[in-house]
Motif scaffolding. Structure first.
Motif, mmCIF file in Angstrom:
data_model
loop_
_atom_site.group_PDB
_atom_site.id
_atom_site.type_symbol
_atom_site.label_atom_id
_atom_site.label_comp_id
_atom_site.label_asym_id
_atom_site.label_seq_id
_atom_site.Cartn_x
_atom_site.Cartn_y
_atom_site.Cartn_z
ATOM 1 N N PRO A 153 7.749 -1.439 -4.541
ATOM 2 C CA PRO A 153 8.260 -1.196 -3.182
ATOM 3 C C PRO A 153 9.379 -0.164 -3.119
ATOM 4 O O PRO A 153 9.700 0.335 -2.038
ATOM 5 N N GLU A 154 9.952 0.195 -4.260
ATOM 6 C CA GLU A 154 11.016 1.203 -4.257
ATOM 7 C C GLU A 154 10.500 2.574 -3.816
ATOM 8 O O GLU A 154 11.283 3.432 -3.418
ATOM 9 N N VAL A 183 -2.164 -3.556 -0.542
ATOM 10 C CA VAL A 183 -1.917 -2.114 -0.490
ATOM 11 C C VAL A 183 -3.251 -1.384 -0.497
ATOM 12 O O VAL A 183 -4.226 -1.848 -1.090
ATOM 13 N N LEU A 217 3.145 2.472 9.175
ATOM 14 C CA LEU A 217 2.837 2.075 7.807
ATOM 15 C C LEU A 217 4.045 2.234 6.880
ATOM 16 O O LEU A 217 4.899 3.095 7.082
ATOM 17 N N ARG A 218 4.067 1.412 5.853
ATOM 18 C CA ARG A 218 5.033 1.551 4.763
ATOM 19 C C ARG A 218 4.362 2.465 3.716
ATOM 20 O O ARG A 218 3.737 2.013 2.794
ATOM 21 N N TRP A 219 4.536 3.745 3.890
ATOM 22 C CA TRP A 219 3.762 4.737 3.170
ATOM 23 C C TRP A 219 4.505 5.295 1.968
ATOM 24 O O TRP A 219 5.734 5.266 1.897
ATOM 25 N N THR A 220 3.733 5.820 1.040
ATOM 26 C CA THR A 220 4.225 6.674 -0.042
ATOM 27 C C THR A 220 3.249 7.828 -0.178
ATOM 28 O O THR A 220 2.035 7.620 -0.123
ATOM 29 N N ASP A 242 -0.024 -2.873 6.012
ATOM 30 C CA ASP A 242 0.934 -1.803 6.297
ATOM 31 C C ASP A 242 1.345 -0.982 5.078
ATOM 32 O O ASP A 242 2.001 0.041 5.213
ATOM 33 N N ARG A 243 0.958 -1.391 3.875
ATOM 34 C CA ARG A 243 1.345 -0.628 2.676
ATOM 35 C C ARG A 243 0.240 0.359 2.319
ATOM 36 O O ARG A 243 -0.912 -0.027 2.108
ATOM 37 N N GLU A 253 -4.011 -0.413 10.572
ATOM 38 C CA GLU A 253 -3.302 -1.108 11.648
ATOM 39 C C GLU A 253 -4.141 -2.255 12.214
ATOM 40 O O GLU A 253 -3.630 -3.352 12.462
ATOM 41 N N VAL A 290 8.451 3.091 -1.268
ATOM 42 C CA VAL A 290 8.122 3.120 0.154
ATOM 43 C C VAL A 290 8.966 4.179 0.863
ATOM 44 O O VAL A 290 10.191 4.256 0.678
ATOM 45 N N GLY A 291 8.312 5.009 1.670
ATOM 46 C CA GLY A 291 9.009 6.058 2.405
ATOM 47 C C GLY A 291 9.354 7.280 1.576
ATOM 48 O O GLY A 291 10.087 8.160 2.045
#
Length: 217
Positions: A197-198, A65, A145-148, A97-98, A92, A200-201
């Motif tokens: 991971p909860e 991450v 990306l798996r973003w927050t 991707d996190r 990328e 993500v997004g």
């Protein structure tokens, strides 16, 4: 977990590094001035600029991450809009991707949950900076990306509180007053967000234990 911290020399970024090491993670501090990052076990320091996607890719390759605690100059009204696409490109290229982006509570539609006094501050004193953050946030949903997006309340240099609160913004009805959170608590919250991971997004609020009210159901 291997965590790369961007903006590792700043008030918040340095706390993310410290809290990540304390939690047992391997940390890479990516900084324009690597000599400003204190030497400590568990931390590798890599020098580089945020506008150099290839250097950034080399630094983050193999990470689980990446946390961006980059703030930018207060007078630069387009800093994050310019820098974030390069950061995304670097991730990328490296196959990472996190990604956790530090924004701020009060940016964009989050201001609707703020007190009247806080909204006044957001519309005047820091309006240009918040407009830049809002524009940069819009880049992430179009990326792979798996973003927050983490939205901390006002931060300060003070002894850590016993705890902090992390809540998805759609669960938050209001943030009363103008809560202020020590940098250490925000750093600890960002390590939690990066590890979970909860989130993500999600756009998430980072605040004091009493600095929020639940949304009505």
């Amino acid at each position: 977990m291997k965590i790369v911290v961007l903006g590792a020399t700043g008030n918040l970024g340095s706390q993310v590094v410290e809290q990540a090491v304390a939690a047992g993670h391997e940390v890479v501090a990516y900084a324009r001035r690597p000599e400003a990052v204190p030497t400590r076990p568990g931390v590798s320091v890599v020098g580089g600029a945020l506008d150099d996607s290839s250097a950034l890719a080399d630094a983050v390759r193999g990470a689980d991450v990446v946390v961006s605690a980059v703030g930018g100059p207060a007078k630069d009204r387009t800093f994050m809009q310019r820098v974030l696409p390069t950061i995304v490109a670097g991730l990328e290229e490296a196959g990472v991707d996190r990604f956790v982006l530090v924004s701020a509570f009060g940016v964009g539609d989050t201001a609707t949950k703020a007190s009247w006094f806080a909204r006044l501050v957001y519309r005047t004193v820091i309006s240009a900076m918040f407009a830049d953050k809002a524009a940069s946030e819009a880049i992430l949903p179009t990326s792979p990306l798996r973003w927050t997006i983490a939205c901390p309340v006002n931060l300060k240099d003070a002894p850590a509180l016993a705890s902090e609160t992390v809540k998805p913004l759609d669960e938050v009805g209001a943030v009363p007053g103008l809560p202020t959170l020590p940098f250490a608590n925000a750093g600890r919250a960002l390590v939690e967000i990066a590890s979970n991971p909860e989130y993500v997004g999600e756009r998430v609020l980072v605040t004091t234990p009493t600095g929020w009210r639940a949304a009505s159901r």
